[in-house]
Enzyme design. Sequence first.
Site, PDB file in Angstrom:
ATOM      1  N   ARG A 170     -47.865   0.338 -59.532  1.00  0.00           N
ATOM      2  CA  ARG A 170     -46.456   0.061 -59.258  1.00  0.00           C
ATOM      3  C   ARG A 170     -46.323  -1.375 -58.757  1.00  0.00           C
ATOM      4  O   ARG A 170     -47.303  -1.982 -58.364  1.00  0.00           O
ATOM      5  CB  ARG A 170     -45.945   1.015 -58.169  1.00  0.00           C
TER       6      ARG A 170
ATOM      7  N   GLY B 107     -55.947  -1.391 -58.382  1.00  0.00           N
ATOM      8  CA  GLY B 107     -55.639  -0.892 -57.035  1.00  0.00           C
ATOM      9  C   GLY B 107     -55.399  -2.028 -56.059  1.00  0.00           C
ATOM     10  O   GLY B 107     -55.714  -1.947 -54.883  1.00  0.00           O
TER      11      GLY B 107
ATOM     12  N   GLN C 297     -55.536  -0.402 -49.629  1.00  0.00           N
ATOM     13  CA  GLN C 297     -56.049  -0.901 -48.339  1.00  0.00           C
ATOM     14  C   GLN C 297     -57.094  -1.988 -48.567  1.00  0.00           C
ATOM     15  O   GLN C 297     -57.034  -3.046 -47.933  1.00  0.00           O
ATOM     16  CB  GLN C 297     -56.680   0.259 -47.550  1.00  0.00           C
TER      17      GLN C 297
ATOM     18  N   LYS D 221     -67.604  10.267 -56.059  1.00  0.00           N
ATOM     19  CA  LYS D 221     -68.357   9.085 -55.625  1.00  0.00           C
ATOM     20  C   LYS D 221     -69.806   9.145 -56.099  1.00  0.00           C
ATOM     21  O   LYS D 221     -70.367   8.158 -56.551  1.00  0.00           O
ATOM     22  CB  LYS D 221     -68.287   8.925 -54.103  1.00  0.00           C
TER      23      LYS D 221
ATOM     24  N   TYR E 188     -63.787  14.313 -53.661  1.00  0.00           N
ATOM     25  CA  TYR E 188     -63.969  12.864 -53.493  1.00  0.00           C
ATOM     26  C   TYR E 188     -65.455  12.517 -53.522  1.00  0.00           C
ATOM     27  O   TYR E 188     -65.873  11.574 -54.182  1.00  0.00           O
ATOM     28  CB  TYR E 188     -63.349  12.451 -52.161  1.00  0.00           C
TER      29      TYR E 188
HETATM   30  C1  VAH Z   1     -61.641   8.167 -46.764  1.00  0.00           C
HETATM   31  N1  VAH Z   1     -61.378   5.865 -46.027  1.00  0.00           N
HETATM   32  O1  VAH Z   1     -61.440   8.495 -45.624  1.00  0.00           O
HETATM   33  C2  VAH Z   1     -61.972   6.698 -47.042  1.00  0.00           C
HETATM   34  C3  VAH Z   1     -63.467   6.490 -47.029  1.00  0.00           C
HETATM   35  C4  VAH Z   1     -65.581   6.893 -45.763  1.00  0.00           C
HETATM   36  C5  VAH Z   1     -64.125   7.103 -45.790  1.00  0.00           C
HETATM   37  O2  VAH Z   1     -64.075   6.958 -48.168  1.00  0.00           O
HETATM   38  O3  VAH Z   1     -61.579   8.944 -47.671  1.00  0.00           O
END
Ligand code: VAH
Length: 313
Positions: free
Chosen positions: A34, A6, A10, A143, A139
């Site tokens: 890419r 990655g 960012q 995590k 997400y």
């Molecule tokens: C997001 N920038 O917004 C990431 C991060 C705590 C935020 O995990 O998903």
Amino acid sequence: KVLITGALGQIGSELTTTLRERYGADNIIATDIRRADSEVVTGGPFEILDVTDYNKMYELAQKYEVDTIMHLAALLSAKAENNPKFAWDLNMGGLVNALEVARELELKFFTPSSIGAFGPTTPKFKTPQDTIQRPTTMYGVNKVSGELLCDYYFNRFGVDARGVRFPGLISYVTEPGGGTTDYAVEIYYEALKNKKYTSYIAEGTYMDMMYMPDAINAIIQLMEADAGKLEHRNAFNVTAMSAAPEDFARAIQKHIPEFEIDYDVDPIRQTIAESWPDSIDAECAANEWGFKPEFDIDKMTEDMLKKLKEKLG
Ligand code: VAH
């Protein structure tokens, strides 16, 4: 020698350039799905890598004789909510591949968790290092699973896996893609372009935030820390500020007095933001490896506007 996945992202883009300055360009192998016209690709070794391809990852780690993997390739929170199955496959498939390569080749390992690993039943203020984690986003599920997986590979196989729970990260080099906290980056671009920003996160919605230089320093500090001192090892809470959209507007108005903010709330990302803590406690990171951020919202805003002006020309 470090393999970064990655690397065009960012975090990855700034981690790659900083580590190349610190350890020598040829020792940092940047990879991403890419190729792009970016100094990440031109400044040192670069390889195309889809992290769901275990064999390719293993082959690259062996070819370059790396001793560390820093795994940053992932789908962020908002994008993951739109593609939960794909998010699971990429976020968990990529992570387990990277941990397997680290196990097989006895590599040091870093991957970030996030304040997204917490959920609505987590204490919202000064969220402790060890607390309830029942996130309500894909997400967040990724995590929490990732934190547990990294602990498992350390306890079961002795993989020296380390990680931090990042807050929203603000940077000017590479824009984030598909996060909930991206408003805190967009607002600076819009302030310079239009002196106005319409926030998709509601006024009064607090989240932890940090300037990218502090985030990159935290990764380096943690990875260089004495392993014996790491009680928590993976998923250290780290933060530099707790802020809401109006706090960014006030900080920007000190430089651009006519800047205005208004709101057009996006229900999906607002729901995600409200499920996360308002402010987390970073005491363990400070005690176990000396974490100490340098940028508060005013210092970050001053630097961000200055660097963005140069970047936008
Ligand atoms: C997001 N920038 O917004 C990431 C991060 C705590 C935020 O995990 O998903």
